[in-house]
Design a protein around this motif. Structure first.
Motif, PDB file in Angstrom:
ATOM      1  N   ASP A  82       0.814  -1.217   0.000  1.00 17.76           N
ATOM      2  CA  ASP A  82       0.000   0.000   0.000  1.00 17.76           C
ATOM      3  C   ASP A  82       0.847   1.267   0.000  1.00 17.76           C
ATOM      4  OD1 ASP A  82       1.036  -0.009   2.518  1.00 17.76           O
ATOM      5  OD2 ASP A  82      -0.886  -0.020   3.580  1.00 17.76           O
ATOM      6  N   GLY A  83       2.167   1.099  -0.049  1.00 20.92           N
ATOM      7  CA  GLY A  83       3.055   2.250  -0.119  1.00 20.92           C
ATOM      8  C   GLY A  83       3.479   2.817   1.214  1.00 20.92           C
ATOM      9  N   ALA A  84       2.993   2.236   2.328  1.00 21.17           N
ATOM     10  CA  ALA A  84       3.367   2.742   3.649  1.00 21.17           C
ATOM     11  C   ALA A  84       4.782   2.275   4.001  1.00 21.17           C
ATOM     12  CB  ALA A  84       2.374   2.249   4.698  1.00 21.17           C
ATOM     13  N   PRO A  85       5.687   3.203   4.312  1.00 21.14           N
ATOM     14  CA  PRO A  85       7.064   2.811   4.605  1.00 21.14           C
ATOM     15  C   PRO A  85       7.250   2.376   6.047  1.00 21.14           C
ATOM     16  CG  PRO A  85       6.890   5.171   4.714  1.00 21.14           C
ATOM     17  CD  PRO A  85       5.516   4.663   4.345  1.00 21.14           C
ATOM     18  N   ARG A  86       8.253   1.548   6.281  1.00 25.02           N
ATOM     19  CA  ARG A  86       8.691   1.241   7.642  1.00 25.02           C
ATOM     20  C   ARG A  86      10.184   1.504   7.693  1.00 25.02           C
ATOM     21  NH1 ARG A  86       5.989  -1.618  11.463  1.00 25.02           N
ATOM     22  NH2 ARG A  86       7.153  -1.759  13.417  1.00 25.02           N
ATOM     23  N   HIS A  87      10.607   2.397   8.564  1.00 25.73           N
ATOM     24  CA  HIS A  87      12.011   2.743   8.681  1.00 25.73           C
ATOM     25  C   HIS A  87      12.733   1.680   9.498  1.00 25.73           C
ATOM     26  CE1 HIS A  87      11.683   6.842   7.021  1.00 25.73           C
ATOM     27  NE2 HIS A  87      10.491   6.846   7.591  1.00 25.73           N
ATOM     28  N   VAL A  88      13.738   1.050   8.886  1.00 25.76           N
ATOM     29  CA  VAL A  88      14.509  -0.009   9.543  1.00 25.76           C
ATOM     30  C   VAL A  88      15.994   0.293   9.337  1.00 25.76           C
ATOM     31  CG1 VAL A  88      15.072  -2.479   9.552  1.00 25.76           C
ATOM     32  CG2 VAL A  88      12.702  -1.726   9.235  1.00 25.76           C
TER      33      VAL A  88
END
Length: 205
Positions: free
Chosen positions: A70-76
């Motif tokens: 869905d295009g939602a990023p997760r910063h890792v």
């Protein structure tokens, strides 16, 4: 979280909570892909996020944004500390600060990130919050130190695996942790984050 040793470096793990068994190094995915096939209802796949050279040295760090369908990023962020490569959510569970840009400190024998904003200490291996506890002295009035204690996991830690073509990460998203609130926020301090997009049936860089 799974820790992978880089040859020639001394291994070091958190002494508070035993680390889960290490995932064996093995080839996965078709040639030319950057991730394992996505299995509906199964475990999330490992995703290639960095070359081996980028995380070869002690202190090397790589910041990424993993984008879901869905295009939602997760910063890792991936961090090499004394030959072990760890992966955690980049932004601090407490207030969304740039935790992964913080200094690494030894707290009670465990390597911890110290958040630049409010100096909260988070273990690299398990994402636990550590703090210096106190207790009442025998006089019932004076507070005295009572050692380093854990408040439990607050920061989400993820699995890492080294393969022939570089470093891979698999997100560990079981349950709810406090760092989830800030997983997709835009916060200065995590610079140069590359984007890795999730597209069916594989995750492609």
């Amino acid at each position: 979280m799974c820790l992978v040793s880089v040859p020639g470096r001394k291994s070091r793990r958190s002494r508070l909570v035993p680390a889960p068994p290490r995932t064996p190094l093995r080839a996965r995915g078709a040639p030319g892909t950057t991730a394992d096939p996505i299995t509906p209802g199964g475990e999330r796949p490992f995703v290639r996020v960095a070359s081996e050279d980028e995380l070869r040295g002690d202190g090397d760090r790589v910041h990424v944004q993993l984008l879901d369908a869905d295009g939602a990023p997760r910063h890792v962020s991936l961090i090499n500390h004394e030959g072990e490569v760890f992966a955690l959510d980049s932004l601090c569970y407490h207030a969304g600060g740039p935790l992964a840009a913080g200094d690494i400190e030894d707290v009670g024998g465990s390597p911890c990130l110290s958040c630049p904003w409010h100096l909260h200490k988070v273990t690299l291996g398990t994402g636990e919050k550590l703090y210096g506890s106190t207790k009442l002295d025998d006089d019932g009035v004076t507070l005295v130190p009572d050692g380093i204690k854990s408040a439990g996991a607050r920061q989400r830690a993820h699995e890492t695996e080294l393969r022939e073509d570089g470093w891979y990460v698999r997100l560990r998203l079981d349950g709810v942790l406090e760092s989830d609130r800030f997983a997709n926020k835009r916060v200065p301090g995590i610079s140069g984050a590359r984007v890795v997009r999730v597209d069916q049936p594989v995750i492609a860089a």
